[in-house]
Structure formats: C-alpha cells, structure tokens
Design an enzyme around this catalytic site. Structure first.
Site, PDB file in Angstrom:
ATOM      1  N   ASP A   1       0.722  -1.260  -0.113  1.00 59.89           N
ATOM      2  CA  ASP A   1       0.188  -0.020   0.191  1.00 59.89           C
ATOM      3  C   ASP A   1       0.795   1.277   0.074  1.00 59.89           C
ATOM      4  O   ASP A   1       1.794   1.630   1.072  1.00 59.89           O
ATOM      5  CB  ASP A   1      -0.746  -0.080   1.259  1.00 59.89           C
ATOM      6  CG  ASP A   1      -2.096   0.895   1.463  1.00 59.89           C
ATOM      7  OD1 ASP A   1      -1.979   1.809   0.240  1.00 59.89           O
ATOM      8  OD2 ASP A   1      -2.976   0.752   2.106  1.00 59.89           O
TER       9      ASP A   1
ATOM     10  N   GLY B   1      -4.649   3.529  -8.195  1.00 57.14           N
ATOM     11  CA  GLY B   1      -4.827   3.796  -9.778  1.00 57.14           C
ATOM     12  C   GLY B   1      -3.932   4.836 -10.085  1.00 57.14           C
ATOM     13  O   GLY B   1      -4.104   5.141 -11.291  1.00 57.14           O
TER      14      GLY B   1
ATOM     15  N   ASP C   1     -10.523   4.199  -1.644  1.00 57.82           N
ATOM     16  CA  ASP C   1     -11.089   3.215  -0.899  1.00 57.82           C
ATOM     17  C   ASP C   1     -12.480   3.273  -0.889  1.00 57.82           C
ATOM     18  O   ASP C   1     -13.468   4.142  -0.989  1.00 57.82           O
ATOM     19  CB  ASP C   1     -10.682   3.640   0.768  1.00 57.82           C
ATOM     20  CG  ASP C   1      -9.033   3.190   0.799  1.00 57.82           C
ATOM     21  OD1 ASP C   1      -8.430   3.050  -0.056  1.00 57.82           O
ATOM     22  OD2 ASP C   1      -9.029   3.455   2.117  1.00 57.82           O
TER      23      ASP C   1
END
Ligand code: GLA
Length: 522
Positions: free
Chosen positions: A264, A306, A327
C-alpha cells in the site's frame, strides 16, 4: 383519517405481523417475503466441486490447496493424474506438497463422493512463472477490525471461513491488513518501542505474538494467509513500513509462511522525488522482483489507488492485482451506493485485466461492516438493500475482480452468505478465459456488462442505476450474438427459456439481473 399499515415478514423465524397504525380509510399491505429475497438456492446434498479450473504455481515451491466442494460430509476426495510431488488428504480434500519441478500443464481430474452421489471437475496446475491465474478469493480484516485487529480475530476468521461454508465455494485467503507491526513514536506498550530487531526484521505488535504460529493455523485448515505493508516508511495507519527494508521484509513474510502481500503506497509519496511514471512504478517493480525470487509463491496485490494508470503497467511490475480506485469504504452514497461509483470506474478498464493480473475495485463490504470514518465504533449491518448487494456481487464477478469480503466473519448471516456463496456466480468470476466484462451500454439509468466465458457462452449483467424499477433488455445484436440463445438466470441457477433476439426483464431500483446466454444449435 389515519391509515392501517400491515407489514408481513416471512423470515426464517416465521411470520411477523405488525399493525403500525390504525384507521379505516386506507390499507397499505406491504409483503416483505424475506425468504423469497434469497436468490441462491440451497446447494445439493450430493458433492458439487467448485473453485478455479486453472491454478498457477512456480516450480518446486510449496503447494497448498483445499478443494472447494459443497455437499453433505463426509466426502471422500480423489485426484486422477495428481503429480507425484503432491498428495491429497482424501478426507479433508487438501492437496499439499511441492509444485513439480518441470514447467508445464498438469491436467488433473478431481472427484468427490459422498453417500448421496459423486461429482468430478477438471483442475489444471500450470507450472511456470505466472501465478494468480484467476482472481484471488478470501477475506481481509480491515473493515471489521481496523487498528485493533488481533491474532485471535484472524484465527476466528479462518475458522469461520471453513465453518460458514465459504471455503467450499473457493474463498481461501485470510488476509491481515494494516496495524500488525509496531508504530514509531507510539507510547502504547502493545505497539510502541523499537519497530525492528537487531537484524532489521520487523517486530510485530503484541496483538500478533507469533506470526509463524498464526499462518500455521491458517494452513492447517488448508487456507492461505495474506499480509500487508507499505513501500513507504509508514503504512497508512502510520505503522512501520518496508522502506529500505524491502528484501529483508519479503524474506521475513516468506519465512513466516505468507501467501499474499498487499503493498500500500501510503507514505511513499514523501520519499520519492517526484511523481513521474518511473517514480510510481519503482517501489512496486522492486518488490515484484524480490517476490518473484523467493522460494514461495506470494500473490502481489498492488494498492496505490490507480495512480499513473496502474492498470497499464501493474502486470509488468509483477502485480497479480492492482487497486484501480480510492477506498470503497470512504465512498459516500449519493443516489447510487459507493460500490456503484467504484464499480463504474473499474468497468471501463476491461482491456487491462487478464489471467494473472486483475483490476481490483476493492473489497466486498456487506454483512456487518465498520465505518472507516469511525473505526472505533463496532461494525454494523450494511445499509445496502438486498437488491444492491446482489448487484455488487454480480458486478464484481463480471469484472473478474478479486472477491475479498471484509465484513465480520464471525457474524455472517444467511443473507450475506447467500450473496457471497453462489457457485454459478463465482464460476463467472473465476472463469479460465480470464476476461473482464466489457461495457455494452451505459447511460444515467442503465449499465450492461458482457463477459465471454471459456465454454463459448457469455455472462450478461443488466444493472438498473435508476431509483425506480425499470425494464431493461439485452439484445443479441448489441451483444454481438447470433441466433437463438438459452437464457439462464445465474443467481437462481435456472434456465429461463430460449429467446430469438433479446431478453427483457424488469429490474428493481439499483438492482441487477445476471444471465448466461448459451447458443442453441439450429
Ligand atoms: C488504505 C487502503 C485500505 C487499507 C488502509 C489501511 O487506505 O486503501 O484498503 O489497507 O489503507 O490503513
């Protein structure tokens, strides 16, 4: 004059009749037959084998696969042409051992028999460098536990994946999200103090006292374990990340026994000089190369929302899936629920998904889910209507999205399981052809998605984006189909009939009809 409102509920608990107010002038009879809301039929008592028909694995690596199968237990499993380096436990249906050394396709026939009958399904292990041949299915803790997740929560979720029957439909990854590590600067003894040991290895939070024991438990059930970190110095919840420790951390994850890594972006933006494409790709390429060199298969889930059109290069840097948006849990309902906005954004990226690399529109947030804006509050029942929940799962399956549930595993109800566990819906997601549905039509009121399947049939979703019921049509010309088609209602697992040119159905507000069209001869 006041009206009489009579509400009839036909739930599993029986009949509930409520007279809401009295008065004689008008009668409003609302029938909410909850049991008829359940679209997925009960699975048969005879064995029914589920799960992907192809499975990628790297030569010589550890192999673990629990054969997904419904039906009355005990079931006796067998596997014809299983490579010699693998063994099957005929009682549990767990295949384990080592992936064959020689690259190639190993075509196996799985069989399952019980007192009521038997079934068979093909299963091809494709030995080579490509893993993640079908989208990953499982559970991630984030939307249930946020910053207070514990080892016990993860164990309970794994146990529930078996006891709820979810694993019998192909759910297999049990994924730990953020906050398992130590938090720099924290004065909480459970996660404060040194973040790494003398060798530079992660120190875990006291909530995760023994990662190897935890993955061993998950593996003992035939399931797989996932973990999370960031390429930045800190994760999104500000826990220790992998910056400048990438190799040591990847090796640690493998040594602990993890099978999936969610990587992440979070704080990485603070350490990169700019945001060129190369800057965006660099940390993922680096970790992708390290993972590919390990002696363990680890599915690589890119999470960077993205940026830089990740769908164009996620596969090239080693990703097996990449989040395409922000999210989902932070989406606010406008007239359409958040999953629709995320799903619509993801739906136009079909050219970039394929076997081994999938667009990831984020988790399935149904059942009992927590609100990320108040992560300390307990999870509560989703506000999505039943129709919306079937749309959600229909859309994710048509888009060949990873199917990762993130509601509470220990409080699964009949309806949630009915949405998550439909073998024919999941077959569409897991189809070996590996195509993401294309958008055939999209306007303010409707969305039509079409996904070609390996057997030559096509799956079609008619989505009603409007706030009232609408009549929607799939016409063969628009879908590029010719001739009479048998139309199958995928959710109800029933053939509806054979149609010459089109199929029309009334679809409820925000609802969806999911059909499979099978070409009729003659
Ligand atoms: C980001 C991710 C979420 C979750 C949190 C954890 O927001 O997109 O899926 O992992 O971080 O902090």
């Amino acid at each position: 004059m006041r009206g009489i409102k009579i509400l009839l509920r036909m739930g599993r608990a029986g009949l509930l009749l409520a007279v809401a107010s009295s008065g004689l002038s008008f009668v409003n009879l609302a029938l909410h037959a909850q049991s008829s809301d359940l679209r997925t039929p009960e699975p048969p008592a005879t064995p029914h084998l589920n799960g992907p028909k192809i499975y990628g694995a790297r030569p010589g690596h550890p192999f673990l696969y629990r054969i997904p199968c419904t039906g009355v237990r005990p079931i006796s499993f067998a596997a014809v042409h299983l490579p010699a380096s693998l063994k099957l436990d005929s009682h549990t249906g767990v295949i384990s051992g080592a992936v064959p050394i020689a690259a190639g396709r190993y075509a196996i026939t799985l069989t399952a028999a019980n007192a009521r009958g038997r079934s068979a399904r093909s299963f091809t292990i494709v030995v080579g460098q490509q893993i993640g041949l079908t989208p990953q299915m499982g559970w991630n803790d984030w939307y249930s536990y946020y910053g207070h997740v514990t080892d016990q929560d993860i164990r309970d979720a794994a146990t529930a994946m078996i006891s709820s029957g979810m694993a019998d439909y192909g759910y297999q990854y049990v994924d730990i999200d953020d906050t398992w590590a130590r938090k720099p600067g924290s004065d909480d003894p459970s996660d404060g103090g040194a973040t790494r040991d003398a060798n530079g290895n992660f120190r875990t939070s006291a909530r995760f006292p023994d990662m190897s024991a935890l993955t061993a438990y998950i593996h003992s059930l035939g399931l797989k374990a996932g973990i999370y970190t960031s390429p930045g110095p800190l994760t999104c919840a500000k826990f220790e990340g992998s910056y400048q420790h990438e190799s040591v951390d990847a090796h640690q994850f493998a040594a602990w026994g993890f099978d999936l890594l969610k990587y992440d972006w979070c704080s990485y933006g603070k350490v990169t000089n700019g945001k060129s494409l190369e800057d965006l790709q660099m940390p993922y390429r680096k970790m992708g190369q390290i993972l590919a060199g390990l002696d363990r298969d680890i599915i690589f889930n890119l999470c960077q929302y993205g940026m830089g059109e990740v769908w164009k290069w996620g596969r090239e840097v080693g990703g097996n899936s990449w989040r395409t948006t922000g999210d989902l849990g932070m989406e606010r309902n406008t007239s359409l629920p958040g999953f629709y906005r995320i799903g619509l954004a993801n739906s136009v990226l079909s050219d970039y998904a394929g076997s081994g690399g999938w667009n990831d529109p984020d988790y399935i947030l149904i059942g009992q889910v927590g609100d990320p804006r108040s992560p300390d509050s307990p999870p509560h029942a989703t506000a999505l209507t039943h129709e919306e929940q079937y749309s959600y799962m229909s859309m994710w399956s048509l888009m060949a999205a990873p199917l990762i549930f993130s509601g509470e595993m220990t409080r699964l109800d009949t309806f949630t399981l009915n949405v998550l566990c439909n073998s024919e819906v999941i077959d569409i997601d897991q189809d070996s052809l590996g195509k993401q549905a294309k958008v055939v039509k999209k306007n303010d009121d409707e969305l039509i998605l079409e996904k070609p399947l390996e057997d030559g049939s096509v799956a079609v979703g008619l989505f009603n984006l409007a706030n009232e019921p609408r009549v929607l049509s799939a016409d063969w010309l628009g879908l590029g189909l010719k001739g009479r088609q048998m139309v199958r209602d995928v959710w109800r697992q029933q053939n509806i009939g054979s149609f010459e040119k089109s199929y029309t159905s009334t679809v409820s507000a925000h609802g969806a009809v999911l059909i499979r069209l099978i070409r009729r001869r003659g």
